[in-house]
Every structure is written in C-alpha cells, then in structure tokens.
Design a protein around this motif. Structure first.
Motif, mmCIF file in Angstrom:
data_model
loop_
_atom_site.group_PDB
_atom_site.id
_atom_site.type_symbol
_atom_site.label_atom_id
_atom_site.label_comp_id
_atom_site.label_asym_id
_atom_site.label_seq_id
_atom_site.Cartn_x
_atom_site.Cartn_y
_atom_site.Cartn_z
ATOM 1 N N THR A 44 0.548 -0.959 -0.123
ATOM 2 C CA THR A 44 -0.089 -0.061 -0.056
ATOM 3 C C THR A 44 0.403 1.301 0.016
ATOM 4 O O THR A 44 2.256 1.025 0.725
ATOM 5 C CB THR A 44 -1.114 -0.015 1.376
ATOM 6 O OG1 THR A 44 0.347 -0.346 2.385
ATOM 7 C CG2 THR A 44 -1.491 -0.939 1.176
ATOM 8 N N GLY A 45 0.201 2.562 -0.763
ATOM 9 C CA GLY A 45 1.088 3.745 -0.839
ATOM 10 C C GLY A 45 0.066 4.917 -0.968
ATOM 11 O O GLY A 45 -1.497 4.678 -1.311
ATOM 12 N N THR A 46 1.106 6.175 -1.372
ATOM 13 C CA THR A 46 -0.032 7.313 -1.860
ATOM 14 C C THR A 46 1.086 7.740 -3.109
ATOM 15 O O THR A 46 2.499 7.269 -3.297
ATOM 16 C CB THR A 46 -0.184 8.318 -0.705
ATOM 17 O OG1 THR A 46 -0.108 7.579 0.216
ATOM 18 C CG2 THR A 46 -0.365 9.348 -1.070
ATOM 19 N N TYR A 47 -0.304 7.966 -3.812
ATOM 20 C CA TYR A 47 0.261 8.531 -5.314
ATOM 21 C C TYR A 47 -0.440 9.228 -6.128
ATOM 22 O O TYR A 47 -2.017 9.076 -5.785
ATOM 23 C CB TYR A 47 0.188 6.903 -6.012
ATOM 24 C CG TYR A 47 0.186 6.708 -7.669
ATOM 25 C CD1 TYR A 47 1.833 7.730 -8.176
ATOM 26 C CD2 TYR A 47 -0.749 7.534 -8.584
ATOM 27 C CE1 TYR A 47 2.157 8.283 -9.466
ATOM 28 C CE2 TYR A 47 0.299 6.807 -10.612
ATOM 29 C CZ TYR A 47 0.811 8.441 -10.406
ATOM 30 O OH TYR A 47 1.717 8.287 -11.658
ATOM 31 N N SER A 48 0.167 10.501 -5.725
ATOM 32 C CA SER A 48 -0.856 11.546 -6.672
ATOM 33 C C SER A 48 -1.496 11.778 -5.568
ATOM 34 O O SER A 48 -3.155 11.862 -5.963
ATOM 35 C CB SER A 48 -1.349 11.997 -8.227
ATOM 36 O OG SER A 48 -0.216 11.539 -8.800
ATOM 37 N N GLY A 49 -1.247 12.090 -4.435
ATOM 38 C CA GLY A 49 -2.843 12.065 -3.818
ATOM 39 C C GLY A 49 -3.675 11.218 -3.163
ATOM 40 O O GLY A 49 -4.194 11.459 -1.751
ATOM 41 N N SER A 50 -3.418 10.216 -3.194
ATOM 42 C CA SER A 50 -4.826 9.310 -3.116
ATOM 43 C C SER A 50 -3.823 7.583 -2.401
ATOM 44 O O SER A 50 -3.026 7.034 -3.191
ATOM 45 C CB SER A 50 -5.027 8.910 -4.528
ATOM 46 O OG SER A 50 -6.470 10.238 -4.845
ATOM 47 N N GLN A 51 -4.229 7.773 -1.233
ATOM 48 C CA GLN A 51 -3.988 6.951 -0.831
ATOM 49 C C GLN A 51 -4.760 4.694 -1.756
ATOM 50 O O GLN A 51 -5.500 4.424 -1.649
ATOM 51 C CB GLN A 51 -4.717 6.118 0.414
ATOM 52 C CG GLN A 51 -4.131 4.781 1.501
ATOM 53 C CD GLN A 51 -2.882 4.765 2.327
ATOM 54 O OE1 GLN A 51 -2.015 5.743 1.853
ATOM 55 N NE2 GLN A 51 -2.448 3.518 1.740
ATOM 56 N N GLY A 52 -3.269 3.648 -2.040
ATOM 57 C CA GLY A 52 -3.818 2.524 -2.763
ATOM 58 C C GLY A 52 -3.624 1.475 -2.366
ATOM 59 O O GLY A 52 -2.480 1.828 -1.573
ATOM 60 N N LEU A 53 -2.989 0.808 -3.568
ATOM 61 C CA LEU A 53 -2.419 0.125 -3.928
ATOM 62 C C LEU A 53 -0.578 -0.025 -4.642
ATOM 63 O O LEU A 53 -2.130 0.254 -6.283
ATOM 64 C CB LEU A 53 -3.365 -1.261 -4.049
ATOM 65 C CG LEU A 53 -2.862 -2.702 -3.868
ATOM 66 C CD1 LEU A 53 -2.039 -2.838 -2.427
ATOM 67 C CD2 LEU A 53 -4.144 -4.424 -4.064
ATOM 68 N N VAL A 54 -0.325 -0.375 -4.701
ATOM 69 C CA VAL A 54 0.795 -0.510 -5.946
ATOM 70 C C VAL A 54 1.123 -2.435 -6.408
ATOM 71 O O VAL A 54 1.058 -2.719 -5.258
ATOM 72 C CB VAL A 54 1.852 -0.067 -5.265
ATOM 73 C CG1 VAL A 54 2.620 -0.525 -4.280
ATOM 74 C CG2 VAL A 54 3.246 0.433 -6.747
ATOM 75 N N VAL A 55 0.717 -3.050 -7.635
ATOM 76 C CA VAL A 55 1.029 -4.560 -7.570
ATOM 77 C C VAL A 55 1.913 -4.579 -8.478
ATOM 78 O O VAL A 55 1.576 -4.234 -9.693
ATOM 79 C CB VAL A 55 -0.869 -4.997 -8.175
ATOM 80 C CG1 VAL A 55 -0.199 -5.995 -8.190
ATOM 81 C CG2 VAL A 55 -1.543 -3.932 -6.729
ATOM 82 N N LEU A 56 2.959 -5.659 -8.208
ATOM 83 C CA LEU A 56 3.934 -6.366 -9.638
ATOM 84 C C LEU A 56 3.118 -7.572 -9.581
ATOM 85 O O LEU A 56 2.543 -8.224 -9.384
ATOM 86 C CB LEU A 56 4.936 -6.482 -8.655
ATOM 87 C CG LEU A 56 6.130 -7.179 -9.366
ATOM 88 C CD1 LEU A 56 6.646 -6.148 -10.741
ATOM 89 C CD2 LEU A 56 7.136 -7.939 -8.749
#
Length: 202
Positions: A44-56
């Motif tokens: 989980t992390g924040t991208y462009s001000g939105s909390q979400g999910l980074v997936v490989l």
C-alpha cells in the motif's frame, strides 16, 4: 486481513503485508487484471495524493485506487520500465518507477513491503531486458536504480476498430483490446469504452 474468497495469487501476495488503506483495492484487484496475469507482490502507498495499492504482476507494475468516489489506475508494462528505485525513510519509503519520460512516485510504502517489491520488480525488468545477472554482485536495493536501455522509439500505429462483426468471437475481440491497451496503442479510456461495448453485446 481475511483472504478467503480471493484468487489464490492475490491471497498469497496479500498475506503478511500492511493492508491499511488497500483492502478495497485488494478485493477489487481481479477486475483490473488481464486474463493470464498473475499477481506476485503488492504494497500500500500514496500516489498523486490518493491512498491505494501498488501491485507487481508478471506483466506490469500497477497502482490502483478503488474507493467509493474515486476509481483510477496507472500501469507500467515491465518491458517499458527503465528504472525502479527505493528511497528509504524511518518506517516507510518511496518507490519511484520510470518508463521513458513517465515517472511515478509512490510514497508512504512500508519498508518491508517496499524493499521486497522493488527487488522483485528490478529482477522482472532485468529478465525482460535479457540482462538479469545471476552473479552475487548484483546491487543492493538502496543502490542507484537499475537502468535498462529504453525500447526503440515508439511510432503509434492506426488501431483497427474494435467493432466486432456480427457473429465474431467476443473473447478474441476482448483479447485484441487487452493487447492494444498493453502495447499503448489505445488509452485507458478507449479500452474501457470499447470493452464496455463488447460486453454490452453479450
């Protein structure tokens, strides 16, 4: 997090990670995946001000937000990724992904989850580039980003209309759309619109 009801690869990747701010995304992840795409790791992390999910996955790095009022995603196909970098902080850090001119910074990633994801992403990018080193002198995760030569200049090509002729196989049409989308021949919006048209005809 309760992983019952999740597809096997998603459940395995979700075990042991900090899921605060990413539970909804984990449960909706299967709707963002291509037919034969497999999830390897997530954080989980924040991208462009939105909390979400980074997936490989075995095909790409994907960041998604699937909230009640906002659903968005950004993807980086592994063959186009030129660098994956980890910048550590005290308890969390930042993942930077570069694909040509495009860059994404995912902040607030828990250190344990981020380090594993970055190491695996670098290996996957290296494998796609045919440059994966098997010797033990590979750089540690905190070293300068692993850089892969950029792909040859991309020349957009005309994309055939996704309108299926009467009686055409909708699976083949959907696969063509996925392929064009993965190759960057159509935008996220075009892909979603054409996919919805094909599914509406079923």
């Amino acid at each position: 997090m309760d992983t019952s009801g999740l597809r096997g690869d998603i459940a395995a990747a979700a075990k042991g990670i900090a899921t605060l701010g990413g539970k909804r995304e984990i449960h909706e992840l299967v709707t963002y995946l291509y037919e034969h795409e497999l999830v390897e790791l997530m954080a989980t992390g924040t991208y462009s001000g939105s909390q979400g999910l980074v997936v490989l996955t075995n095909e790409r790095l994907l960041f998604l937000v699937h909230g009640r009022s906002k659903q968005t995603h950004e993807e980086f196909p592994l063959p186009r990724v030129t660098a994956v970098e980890w910048r550590p902080g005290m308890l969390s850090g930042e993942i930077t992904v570069a694909a040509g001119e495009a860059r994404a910074e995912i902040k607030g990633v828990l250190k344990a989850d981020g380090v594993k994801l970055v190491e695996a992403a670098r290996s996957a990018v290296g494998a796609y580039a045919g440059m994966l080193s098997t010797d033990s002198a590979t750089p540690p995760v905190y070293a300068a980003p692993f850089v892969v030569p950029p792909p040859p200049p991309y020349a957009p090509q005309a994309v055939p209309a996704a309108q299926a002729a009467p009686g055409a196989d909708p699976r083949a049409t959907l696969q063509s759309l996925r392929d064009w989308h993965a190759e960057g021949l159509i935008t996220d919006e075009e892909y979603a619109a054409k996919r919805a048209e094909v599914l509406a005809r079923l």
